[in-house]
Design an enzyme around this catalytic site. Structure first.
Site, mmCIF file in Angstrom:
data_model
loop_
_atom_site.group_PDB
_atom_site.id
_atom_site.type_symbol
_atom_site.label_atom_id
_atom_site.label_comp_id
_atom_site.label_asym_id
_atom_site.label_seq_id
_atom_site.Cartn_x
_atom_site.Cartn_y
_atom_site.Cartn_z
ATOM 1 N N ARG A 184 37.398 -24.588 24.577
ATOM 2 C CA ARG A 184 36.550 -25.157 23.528
ATOM 3 C C ARG A 184 35.263 -25.767 24.082
ATOM 4 N NH1 ARG A 184 36.192 -29.886 20.103
ATOM 5 N NH2 ARG A 184 35.767 -29.251 17.941
ATOM 6 N N ARG B 184 33.720 -38.329 11.586
ATOM 7 C CA ARG B 184 33.679 -39.499 12.464
ATOM 8 C C ARG B 184 32.900 -39.219 13.744
ATOM 9 N NH1 ARG B 184 40.106 -38.700 13.766
ATOM 10 N NH2 ARG B 184 39.859 -37.101 15.375
ATOM 11 N N CYS C 171 -2.550 49.110 11.942
ATOM 12 C CA CYS C 171 -2.465 47.676 12.248
ATOM 13 C C CYS C 171 -1.681 47.485 13.545
ATOM 14 C CB CYS C 171 -1.781 46.940 11.097
ATOM 15 S SG CYS C 171 -1.622 45.143 11.337
ATOM 16 N N GLY D 21 -4.107 32.907 21.134
ATOM 17 C CA GLY D 21 -4.114 34.096 21.977
ATOM 18 C C GLY D 21 -4.915 33.906 23.243
ATOM 19 N N ASN E 261 40.623 -32.603 14.095
ATOM 20 C CA ASN E 261 39.634 -32.548 13.016
ATOM 21 C C ASN E 261 40.078 -31.586 11.916
ATOM 22 O OD1 ASN E 261 39.128 -29.921 13.895
ATOM 23 N ND2 ASN E 261 37.312 -30.483 15.064
ATOM 24 N N ARG F 35 -4.179 24.425 23.558
ATOM 25 C CA ARG F 35 -4.821 23.140 23.275
ATOM 26 C C ARG F 35 -3.765 22.090 22.934
ATOM 27 N NH1 ARG F 35 -8.877 23.601 18.683
ATOM 28 N NH2 ARG F 35 -7.126 24.676 17.675
ATOM 29 N N ASN G 209 5.192 28.447 12.821
ATOM 30 C CA ASN G 209 4.188 29.499 12.861
ATOM 31 C C ASN G 209 2.805 28.925 12.545
ATOM 32 O OD1 ASN G 209 2.743 31.286 10.602
ATOM 33 N ND2 ASN G 209 3.439 32.602 12.276
ATOM 34 N N ASP G 210 1.758 29.491 13.176
ATOM 35 C CA ASP G 210 0.418 28.937 13.002
ATOM 36 C C ASP G 210 -0.074 29.004 11.558
ATOM 37 O OD1 ASP G 210 0.165 31.680 13.005
ATOM 38 O OD2 ASP G 210 -1.219 31.770 14.704
#
Length: 741
Positions: free
Chosen positions: A340, A38, A598, A435, A272, A439, A535-536
Site C-alpha cells: 500500500r 480523520r 495502333c 515514357g 478506513n 518525376r 493508371n495514369d
C-alpha cells in the site's frame, strides 16, 4: 488542536502589502476546505487554523463529507466542531457496503450533491487533500464548476489505487502544495507549472515537531490501561488494499496472529471505509480482538492524542501512510506491511515486509523493531508548512486565466495541432512514371507542388525501382525541411494496374520491363508509408475531381491527349476501374475499321489518329516527302521531327498538316460521342499538351454526330498544370483524409 489555536493567535499580523495587489486591497480570498475523513483532517486542520487566524485576508467555509459522518468510524466530524470550526455543510456521501461498487457509488453520490453546495458557497479556491476517492469527487466537481483547486500532498508515490487517484487530482488541480523534493520533481515531470508548485512540507509536521512536551502518560493510560509503560506497547493501523482485497485480508489475519503471539499490549484502530474494510472487521471479531486482554480496539483517536500514542510506542505496525510519514518525526520503529505504501519516501525507522506467507515473517519483524529508538526524520517537513501555504494562498492572482496550462517538455520536430496548419501541411509524395521521364513531387493538400524532382526513366526494372526509391527518400527528407507531413505515396503509371494490390499488370510499349510489377510492397517497406498505385488516365481523372473542373461533378470523363491517349471515368463521384481493371482505355475506342494501325495491334483506334505518336508519324511522312516545312519554319539537320512541327506547320498555312490535325480532331470527337452515348456524363475534360488544339474539333463533331439529348454536355480544357502528379497525390490525399477527417 489547542496548540494550533494559540500558535496562530500569537502570530504577528501580516501587513496588507503582503497581499497581492492584483486581487484588490479589499478582496478577501474565499477558501473552501472540504474534509472527508480523520486522516485528511489531521493535515487540513493546521491550514484551517491558519486561515481562521487571518480574517483580514481569508473567508473560510468548511464542508464535511465521507466517513466523518458515519458512526462506525467514530463520527469524527465532532472533533472539527470541538476545534471551534463552523461546519457550513454536512454531506452524507458514503454508500455502505465497503466493496468496490460501494466506492464507485459513493463518488457518484458526492458528485450529485456537491454542485448545489459549491453554487451556494461560490469559493475562490477549494483545498483538497491527498488521494481518497472522496477527494477525487471534490476535485472533479470543482474543476467542472470553474473553481480553482489547491491540492495538498500531490506528486507522492504509493501503492494501490490511491496512486491513480492522487495523480488524477493533480491533473485537475491548479495549484500544488507538496511535502518533499521528490514529490516536487514528480509534479514537474507530470508537466505541472513550476510557478504553481509550493514545496512546503507536510502541514501535520507543524504540530508533530512541537508535540513531545505534552502530558503523554495520561493519554497512554486512557487508551491502553494503567499498567502500560512507554515504549512497551504497539499501535496497529492496517487498511485494505483495494487492488488486491483478498491478499490484504490474508495479511491482516497474519498480522493479528503475530501480534497475539508477540504478547504485547496493542492499540488496534479500525480500518478506513475502503472496499474490504468490512471483511477486515470480521477478521478482528473472529479472532476476538475486541475482548482480548492484550488488545484495545477503537474506531477513532483524536489526532492530538494519536500523536502522543505513536510518539511513545515501542512500535507501529500496519500499512497506513501515517507510519511511513508522520511517525518518522519521533523515530518510532515502524513495520510497513504489503504494497500500500510502496514508493513512499521513508526514514531508517521503517522496516518493510512486502509479502508474508506465514505469521513468522511478521513476528520476526516485531522482534527486530520493537523497543528501538531511531533518529528523528524530517523528510516530510520542518514545522513551517502552514506559514508557507498561507503566503502561497495570498499570492494567487484571481485575474489570471482559470484554464491551467501544462509545461510539456520540448518535442523534436513537433507538429502544430492547429487544424488550419494541419490541413495546410498534410502532403503526399506523388510519382509519375512516364515514357521518358520519372518525376517525384511533394504535393500539399491544396494541390500546390512544393518540390519536384525529375530524372530520365531508366530502361530496366531494377534501375527504375532503385531510382524511384532514391528519389522518394530524398523527397521525404526534404518534406521535413519544408514543414510537410507526408501521408503516403501515390504512383501514376502507364498500363493496366490493379489498384487494390498495387501491381502493374501490363505495361504500355513506352515503358519496358514493367509488367507484373509489385510497386506497393518494396516502396512501402522502404519508406514505412502507405502506397497507392493507379493508371495514369485514372489519376488524371482523380486530379480533376479534387483540384480541377471535376470538383463537385457527379459524372464526368477526362481524356488525356499526349504521347498516347488515355483517360478516366468518374461515375457518381467514384472512379470506374472495371472488372479486370481495364475500364476507361479510351484511347483504344475504334472509330474506323480500316484506319491506321495502333500500338495495341488493332486498327482505327483514337490513339492511332490523335496521339502525339500518331501526329509525329504523319509529320515524318510529310517531311520525308518534303511537304512539311513552309515559309517561316526551319529545322536543324539533326533535329527530330515531332508533333509540334506538324502543329506549327498547320498554323503557318500548311493545308496538308491542317488536314491531318482536323482528321485527328474528328477521330477524337467521334470517340467522345461514343462515350457520351455510353456513359452520358455532364462534363468532358480534355487534358494534356494537345487538348487546346482539339477542343473546337471535338465540339463540332458532337454537334454534328451526337444525339440531341447529350449535345448539351460541357467540353472544357483542363486548367491543371500537372494532372499526372496531382492525380497521384489525390490517390493519397483522398483516401487518407477521408479516414482522418
Amino acid at each position: 488542536m489547542e496548540g494550533f489555536r494559540m500558535y496562530f493567535k500569537n502570530l504577528s499580523k501580516q501587513k496588507q502589502k503582503e497581499v497581492m495587489e492584483k486581487n484588490g486591497n479589499n478582496h478577501k480570498l474565499r477558501v473552501c476546505v472540504a474534509t472527508c475523513n480523520r486522516a485528511d483532517y489531521s493535515k487540513l486542520a493546521p491550514i484551517m487554523f491558519g486561515i481562521k487566524a487571518e480574517p483580514q485576508f481569508f473567508e473560510l467555509d468548511v464542508v464535511v463529507l465521507g466517513s466523518h459522518l458515519i458512526d462506525d468510524y467514530g463520527n469524527t466530524y465532532r472533533m472539527i466542531e470541538q476545534d471551534d470550526f463552523d461546519i457550513h455543510t454536512r454531506l452524507h456521501t458514503i454508500v455502505r457496503g465497503e466493496d468496490e461498487a460501494a466506492m464507485v457509488e459513493s463518488v457518484g453520490l458526492a458528485l450529485v450533491k456537491l454542485p448545489d453546495v459549491l453554487n451556494r458557497l461560490k469559493p475562490d479556491i477549494m483545498i483538497v487533500h491527498g488521494d481518497r476517492f472522496d477527494a477525487l469527487a471534490l476535485a472533479t466537481s470543482a474543476a467542472l464548476m470553474n473553481i480553482r483547486i489547491l491540492h495538498i500532498e500531490g506528486g507522492e508515490v504509493s501503492g494501490t489505487i490511491d496512486d491513480s487517484i492522487r495523480h488524477a487530482i493533480t491533473k485537475l488541480a491548479h495549484y500544488h502544495v507538496c511535502c518533499t523534493r521528490s514529490a516536487e520533481q514528480h509534479l514537474i515531470a507530470m508537466c505541472e507549472d513550476h510557478d504553481r508548485i509550493l514545496l512546503a512540507g507536510c502541514p501535520s509536521y507543524d504540530k508533530l515537531l512541537s508535540a513531545r512536551n505534552k502530558d503523554y502518560m495520561s493519554i497512554i493510560r486512557m487508551w491502553l490501561g494503567e499498567d502500560v509503560k512507554t515504549r512497551d506497547y504497539i499501535v496497529a493501523l492496517q487498511h485494505p488494499v483495494t487492488t488486491d482485497i483478498k491478499h490484504s485480508i490474508k495479511m491482516f489475519e497474519l498480522t493479528l496472529d503475530a501480534l497475539i503471539s508477540f504478547k504485547k499490549r496493542t492499540l488496534v484502530l479500525f480500518p478506513n471505509v475502503d472496499a474490504g474494510s468490512k471483511e477486515m472487521v470480521r477478521v478482528m471479531r473472529k479472532k476476538g480482538i475486541e475482548h482480548h486482554p492484550n488488545f484495545r480496539a477503537v474506531k477513532h483517536v483524536p489526532f492530538d492524542q494519536f500523536i502522543q500514542l505513536v510518539a511513545h510506542a515501542g512500535c507501529m505496525i500496519g500499512n497506513s501512510s501515517c507510519g511511513v510519514r508522520e511517525v518518522g518525526a519521533f523515530g518510532t520503529p515502524v513495520i510497513n506491511l504489503g504494497t500500500r505504501q510502496t514508493g513512499r519516501e521513508t526514514g531508517e525507522n521503517v522496516l518493510h515486509v512486502r509479502d508474508a506467507d506465514t505469521q513468522d515473517k511478521i513476528l520476526h519483524a516485531l522482534h527486530l523493531q520493537f523497543g528501538k529508538q531511531y533518529p528523528c526524520s524530517k523528510i516530510y517537513g520542518d514545522g513551517n508548512a502552514v506559514p508557507r501555504i498561507l503566503k502561497f494562498l495570498k499570492s494567487i492572482d484571481l485575474k489570471e486565466p482559470l484554464q491551467k496550462k501544462f509545461c510539456f517538455p520540448p518535442v523534436k520536430d513537433s507538429i502544430s495541432q492547429d487544424i488550419d496548419h494541419i490541413l495546410e501541411t498534410q502532403s503526399a509524395l506523388a510519382v509519375d512514371l512516364g515514357g521518358t521521364n520519372l518525376r517525384v513531387a511533394i504535393v500539399s493538400m491544396k494541390g500546390e507542388i512544393v518540390k519536384k524532382y525529375t530524372q530520365l526513366n531508366p530502361k530496366t526494372y531494377e534501375d527504375r525501382l532503385e531510382l524511384i526509391l532514391k528519389m522518394c527518400i530524398e523527397a521525404a527528407s526534404e518534406a521535413v525541411n519544408v514543414n510537410c507531413r507526408i501521408l503516403g505515396v501515390g504512383i501514376s503509371t502507364g498500363g493496366r494496374v490493379n489498384p487494390r494490390e498495387g501491381i502493374v499488370l501490363h505495361s504500355t510499349k513506352l515503358i519496358q520491363e514493367w509488367s507484373s510489377v509489385d510497386l506497393r510492397t518494396p516502396i512501402s517497406d522502404a519508406l514505412h508509408l502507405p502506397v497507392w498505385v493507379d493508371n495514369d488516365g485514372n489519376c488524371a481523372a482523380l486530379a480533376e475531381r479534387k483540384f480541377g473542373h471535376g470538383k463537385g461533378i457527379e459524372n464526368f470523363v477526362t481524356l488525356i491527349t499526349g504521347t498516347g491517349i488515355g483517360g478516366g471515368i468518374v461515375h457518381q463521384h467514384e472512379l470506374i476501374h472495371g472488372s479486370s481493371f481495364c475500364a476507361a482505355e479510351l484511347g483504344h475506342i475504334v472509330v474506323s475499321l480500316d484506319g491506321p494501325e495502333c500500338l495495341c495491334g488493332s486498327q482505327g483506334c483514337i490513339e492511332a489518329y490523335a496521339s502525339g505518336i500518331a501526329l509525329q508519324r504523319e509529320a515524318k511522312k510529310l517531311h520525308d516527302e518534303d511537304l512539311l516545312l513552309v515559309e517561316g519554319m526551319s529545322m536543324k539537320k539533326e533535329e527530330v521531327v515531332s508533333a509540334a512541327h506538324l502543329i506549327q506547320a498547320a498554323k503557318l498555312g500548311n493545308t496538308k498538316a491542317d488536314s491531318i490535325l482536323r482528321t485527328a480532331g474528328t477521330a477524337l470527337g467521334l470517340g467522345v460521342v461514343n462515350i457520351l452515348h455510353t456513359m452520358n456524363p455532364s462534363l468532358v475534360i480534355l487534358s494534356g499538351v494537345l487538348a487546346s488544339h482539339y477542343v473546337n474539333a471535338v465540339k463540332d463533331v458532337i454537334n454534328q454526330q451526337a444525339l440531341s439529348s447529350v449535345k448539351t454536355v460541357d467540353v472544357v480544357v483542363s486548367n491543371l498544370a500537372d494532372p499526372a502528379l496531382l492525380g497521384a497525390a489525390s490517390l493519397v490525399l483522398d483516401y487518407t483524409t477521408r479516414r482522418i477527417y
